[in-house]
Structures are given as C-alpha cells and as structure tokens.
Design a protein around this motif. Structure first.
Motif, PDB file in Angstrom:
ATOM      1  N   GLY A  47      -3.019  33.658   7.785  1.00 20.37           N
ATOM      2  CA  GLY A  47      -4.191  32.820   8.010  1.00 20.37           C
ATOM      3  C   GLY A  47      -4.053  31.407   7.434  1.00 20.37           C
ATOM      4  N   GLY A  48      -3.223  31.261   6.370  1.00 17.89           N
ATOM      5  CA  GLY A  48      -3.079  29.954   5.722  1.00 17.89           C
ATOM      6  C   GLY A  48      -2.088  29.038   6.419  1.00 17.89           C
ATOM      7  N   LEU A  49      -1.499  29.462   7.547  1.00 17.47           N
ATOM      8  CA  LEU A  49      -0.474  28.635   8.213  1.00 17.47           C
ATOM      9  C   LEU A  49      -1.083  27.783   9.315  1.00 17.47           C
ATOM     10  N   GLN A  50      -0.299  26.761   9.724  1.00 16.09           N
ATOM     11  CA  GLN A  50      -0.707  25.939  10.868  1.00 16.09           C
ATOM     12  C   GLN A  50      -0.656  26.806  12.127  1.00 16.09           C
ATOM     13  N   PRO A  51      -1.505  26.478  13.143  1.00 16.40           N
ATOM     14  CA  PRO A  51      -1.553  27.333  14.352  1.00 16.40           C
ATOM     15  C   PRO A  51      -0.192  27.557  15.016  1.00 16.40           C
ATOM     16  N   ASP A  52       0.669  26.517  15.223  1.00 14.62           N
ATOM     17  CA  ASP A  52       1.947  26.754  15.925  1.00 14.62           C
ATOM     18  C   ASP A  52       2.909  27.550  15.057  1.00 14.62           C
ATOM     19  N   GLU A  53       2.873  27.287  13.716  1.00  9.19           N
ATOM     20  CA  GLU A  53       3.690  28.048  12.768  1.00  9.19           C
ATOM     21  C   GLU A  53       3.238  29.511  12.770  1.00  9.19           C
ATOM     22  N   ARG A  54       1.911  29.680  12.837  1.00  8.93           N
ATOM     23  CA  ARG A  54       1.333  31.018  12.813  1.00  8.93           C
ATOM     24  C   ARG A  54       1.856  31.849  13.998  1.00  8.93           C
ATOM     25  N   ARG A  55       1.984  31.153  15.154  1.00 11.07           N
ATOM     26  CA  ARG A  55       2.458  31.841  16.354  1.00 11.07           C
ATOM     27  C   ARG A  55       3.891  32.347  16.168  1.00 11.07           C
ATOM     28  N   THR A  56       4.781  31.451  15.692  1.00 11.20           N
ATOM     29  CA  THR A  56       6.187  31.841  15.502  1.00 11.20           C
ATOM     30  C   THR A  56       6.306  32.985  14.502  1.00 11.20           C
ATOM     31  N   VAL A  57       5.602  32.802  13.359  1.00 14.08           N
ATOM     32  CA  VAL A  57       5.700  33.828  12.310  1.00 14.08           C
ATOM     33  C   VAL A  57       5.088  35.146  12.806  1.00 14.08           C
ATOM     34  N   GLY A  58       3.995  35.030  13.565  1.00 14.69           N
ATOM     35  CA  GLY A  58       3.353  36.239  14.111  1.00 14.69           C
ATOM     36  C   GLY A  58       4.314  37.014  14.990  1.00 14.69           C
ATOM     37  N   LEU A  59       5.056  36.283  15.838  1.00 15.41           N
ATOM     38  CA  LEU A  59       6.033  36.962  16.709  1.00 15.41           C
ATOM     39  C   LEU A  59       7.113  37.648  15.881  1.00 15.41           C
ATOM     40  N   ALA A  60       7.543  36.915  14.812  1.00 15.32           N
ATOM     41  CA  ALA A  60       8.579  37.507  13.945  1.00 15.32           C
ATOM     42  C   ALA A  60       8.068  38.793  13.291  1.00 15.32           C
ATOM     43  N   PHE A  61       6.810  38.816  12.907  1.00 16.58           N
ATOM     44  CA  PHE A  61       6.205  40.047  12.364  1.00 16.58           C
ATOM     45  C   PHE A  61       6.301  41.184  13.372  1.00 16.58           C
ATOM     46  N   ASN A  62       5.882  40.885  14.599  1.00 15.49           N
ATOM     47  CA  ASN A  62       5.906  41.925  15.635  1.00 15.49           C
ATOM     48  C   ASN A  62       7.313  42.469  15.864  1.00 15.49           C
ATOM     49  N   ASP A  63       8.289  41.508  15.914  1.00 17.71           N
ATOM     50  CA  ASP A  63       9.681  41.944  16.109  1.00 17.71           C
ATOM     51  C   ASP A  63      10.136  42.851  14.984  1.00 17.71           C
ATOM     52  N   ALA A  64       9.814  42.430  13.758  1.00 11.56           N
ATOM     53  CA  ALA A  64      10.244  43.202  12.586  1.00 11.56           C
ATOM     54  C   ALA A  64       9.647  44.605  12.636  1.00 11.56           C
ATOM     55  N   ARG A  65       8.379  44.695  12.950  1.00  7.39           N
ATOM     56  CA  ARG A  65       7.712  46.004  13.060  1.00  7.39           C
ATOM     57  C   ARG A  65       8.386  46.883  14.111  1.00  7.39           C
ATOM     58  N   ALA A  66       8.591  46.238  15.308  1.00  9.85           N
ATOM     59  CA  ALA A  66       9.188  46.994  16.412  1.00  9.85           C
ATOM     60  C   ALA A  66      10.572  47.501  16.011  1.00  9.85           C
ATOM     61  N   ARG A  67      11.328  46.644  15.327  1.00 13.63           N
ATOM     62  CA  ARG A  67      12.680  47.038  14.931  1.00 13.63           C
ATOM     63  C   ARG A  67      12.635  48.215  13.956  1.00 13.63           C
ATOM     64  N   LEU A  68      11.745  48.114  12.979  1.00 13.13           N
ATOM     65  CA  LEU A  68      11.640  49.198  12.001  1.00 13.13           C
ATOM     66  C   LEU A  68      11.149  50.488  12.652  1.00 13.13           C
ATOM     67  N   GLU A  69      10.166  50.368  13.539  1.00 12.70           N
ATOM     68  CA  GLU A  69       9.658  51.567  14.220  1.00 12.70           C
ATOM     69  C   GLU A  69      10.766  52.238  15.042  1.00 12.70           C
ATOM     70  N   GLY A  70      11.549  51.388  15.737  1.00 12.40           N
ATOM     71  CA  GLY A  70      12.667  51.933  16.524  1.00 12.40           C
ATOM     72  C   GLY A  70      13.673  52.646  15.638  1.00 12.40           C
ATOM     73  N   ALA A  71      13.957  52.028  14.483  1.00  8.42           N
ATOM     74  CA  ALA A  71      14.932  52.624  13.562  1.00  8.42           C
ATOM     75  C   ALA A  71      14.426  53.977  13.055  1.00  8.42           C
ATOM     76  N   VAL A  72      13.122  54.032  12.740  1.00  8.93           N
ATOM     77  CA  VAL A  72      12.539  55.296  12.250  1.00  8.93           C
ATOM     78  C   VAL A  72      12.648  56.371  13.329  1.00  8.93           C
ATOM     79  N   GLU A  73      12.312  56.008  14.571  1.00 12.42           N
ATOM     80  CA  GLU A  73      12.350  57.003  15.651  1.00 12.42           C
ATOM     81  C   GLU A  73      13.751  57.544  15.883  1.00 12.42           C
ATOM     82  N   SER A  74      14.738  56.628  15.916  1.00 17.43           N
ATOM     83  CA  SER A  74      16.069  57.147  16.233  1.00 17.43           C
ATOM     84  C   SER A  74      16.605  57.982  15.063  1.00 17.43           C
ATOM     85  N   ARG A  75      16.259  57.568  13.811  1.00 18.56           N
ATOM     86  CA  ARG A  75      16.709  58.376  12.670  1.00 18.56           C
ATOM     87  C   ARG A  75      16.021  59.749  12.679  1.00 18.56           C
TER      88      ARG A  75
END
Ligand code: DAH
Length: 332
Positions: A47-75
């Motif tokens: 919430g404390g970031l600039q709107p365009d920065e927030r978008r990039t970081v938000g996407l990175a969050f989603n990617d990180a989550r997806a990657r971890l979830e995928g890793a958990v499933e395959s393990r």
C-alpha cells in the motif's frame, strides 16, 4: 522489494523440493504461503508504494506464490507416490509355498496322491492335460459314444447346469471328456494323462463323495494293441505302488472302449484293490474326434484318486477328506 520476493521464492522452492515427508511439506507450506508468511508480511507494505511500482511488485508477488504452490504440489505428488510404494512393499505378503526348499504347511492327501500320479506318468513319458469342470453333454457323453437315451448314461448320476438348451451343459461326471478335448485339439501321437475334479449326484458316505477326483489316460498312435494297454497298467502299478504289486484286467463294458476292462491292483499279500476302467478307444470315438480309425488306434484308462489316497493312507471314511479338520489333515 523485488529482490526480497525473489529470494523468498528461491529459498522456499529449494526447501519444498527437499521436504522429506508429507508432514514436513505441510509445515513448509504453512510457513511459506500461510497468513503469517514472510510473503504476506511484505505484501502488507504494498500500500505504501507508488501505483506503477505497486503493479510490478504485485505481479512479482503473484509469480512467487504461483511458483511456491507449484513446487508444493509437485513435491506432494512425488512424496505420495513414494509413500504408496513403501507401503505396498511393507504390506507385501509372500504367497509362495516353498521357502528355501521347505514347504509351508503341507499338501492335502488327495493332492499328494495326484502329484505322485502325475510324476509317475510323466516318468513313463506322458504329458499332463486339463479340461474344465463344466462340460457339454457332447463331450461328456455324445462324443464318447453314449447316444441320447443310451442306458449307459444311467451309470452316471449327472448334475446339469442351467445354461443353453436343457440338458446341454453339465458338471462333468468323469475326466473322459478331456480325452475328447485332447483328440480334437492336437494331432496324434498322443500320450497324455488328465487329472481333475468330477461331480455326481450322490450322497456322501464312507465310500462315496459327490465331488471327487479322477485321472484319465489316453494313448493314440499307430499299431497300438491291447498288449500296450496291459503293459502300461502294469508298469504304472509297479512304479506307483512298488515292485511287489501286480495288476490284472477283467472284462467289462464302457461305451467309449471296445474291448473294455476293469483293472485291479494285486497286493503282495494277494488281496485286490479294484481301481478303474480301461480299454481300446472305440472307433466311433476316434471318428467323432476327427481321427481315421483305420490309421489310428489307442487305449484309454481312468480311475478315482480319492479312493486310492484313502487306501494308501489307511483312512476308512472318505468323508474325512473334506471335513477340513486340521487334526486329521496333519497326520499325512
Ligand atoms: N470314465 C469312466 C468312469 O468314470 C472310467 C473309465 C473307464 C475311463 C474306461 C476310461 C476308460 O478312459 O477307458 O467310470
């Protein structure tokens, strides 16, 4: 912040891939993806970031989550497969009878007699064939030269099966239909024995069982004579019972052999054991099985195994064979 997210995802994925058990994996999952995870803590600062920065970081969050979830499933899948394999291995039962050359438990006396009979006949050059217990009227009677309504059918108290035309299917009353199967499925020369279970509508008593065992013998070749039959019965008698035993034939009647005989075993003390029937295969039977009686001749014999087994082991009531009383069975 992007670096931090990448570091969390890298370290988390490595941890997950190394999880040794499903429990451990579940703990990692909670720590990396749950409400109190490091990722969630960081996300609170979005919430404390600039709107365009927030978008990039938000996407990175989603990617990180997806990657971890995928890793958990395959393990999880890999651990589940390994877990199942380990369990199957642990629960595996050893169903083999022989352990280091030793039998576990032991064989029923009828099975013992049957195996010895097979050994003796294989030693004399016979092969072993088998047929089904549910047979056609044709193989059990018709092909064996019992025409419909023939009085010899009355020798067999037949149990019919409710299948097909009435009277067309039955529980075989003797092992002789296997002769028909062998003759119609392979070309001569034939030297075979055919053991198996047979059925008759009979009340069990000391000398009869409605379900019992027979072994059939069949030889088909060129220039086979009655002397071959008598010689084979005698060779079998000596091999199975011992050198002091002999055999004798008495005239008899069976529709599928001509001439027919009954054979007895003569014990060393001169007493007899009536064992079974035999004879030269009737030309009609050969023809019914597609063999030219001018070219091929043969002999056949058949006898009960249960009676042989109880005589050999000195049991005086046949019903003892089927009570499955382990104290009785242990004696043999
Ligand atoms: N099938 C006959 C029976 O059950 C026994 C028998 C007699 C078999 C003569 C034969 C034979 O092969 O030739 O009573």
């Amino acid at each position: 912040m992007l670096d931090q997210i990448a570091r969390i995802a890298d370290a988390g994925a490595a941890e997950v891939a190394a999880a040794a058990t499903l429990d451990e994996l579940r703990a990692f999952e909670t720590r990396l993806l749950g409400k109190k995870s490091e990722l969630n803590d960081l996300k609170a600062k979005l919430g404390g970031l600039q709107p365009d920065e927030r978008r990039t970081v938000g996407l990175a969050f989603n990617d990180a989550r997806a990657r971890l979830e995928g890793a958990v499933e395959s393990r999880r899948a890999a651990l589940a497969t390994a877990h199942r394999a380990a369990r199957l291995d642990a629960e595996r039962l050893d169903l083999t009878e022989v352990v280091a050359g030793r039998r576990l438990g032991h064989l029923h006396l009828v099975t013992q007699a049957l195996e010895r009979l097979e050994d003796v006949f294989v030693g004399l050059g016979f092969t072993v064939a088998e047929g089904p217990e549910v047979e056609t009227d044709w193989r059990n009677f018709g092909a064996l030269n019992f025409p419909p309504g023939h009085p010899a059918r009355d020798m067999y108290d037949t149990l019919y099966v409710d299948y097909g035309e009435p009277g067309a299917t039955l529980l075989r009353t003797h092992t002789s239909p296997v002769q028909v199967r062998v003759m119609t499925s392979q070309p001569p020369p034939i030297y075979s024995v055919m053991p198996g279970r047979v059925f008759r509508q009979d009340t069990a008593d000391a000398t009869h069982l409605p379900v019992f065992h027979q072994i059939e013998g069949l030889v088909i070749d060129r220039d086979i004579t009655f002397a071959h039959l008598a010689g084979t019965i005698d060779a079998f008698t000596k091999a199975f019972f011992g050198g002091g035993f002999a055999s004798r034939l008495r005239p008899s009647y069976f529709p599928f052999t001509e001439p027919s005989a009954e054979f007895d075993i003569i014990r060393p003390d001169g007493t007899f054991l009536e064992l079974g029937g035999c004879g030269m295969v009737h030309p009609n039977v050969l023809a019914n099985c597609g063999l030219d009686p001018e070219e091929w001749q043969g002999f056949a014999f058949g006898f009960g195994i249960d009676r042989l087994a109880i005589t050999r082991f000195g049991v005086d009531d046949m019903r003892d064979l089927i009570t499955n009383d382990v104290r009785f069975l242990r004696q043999f």
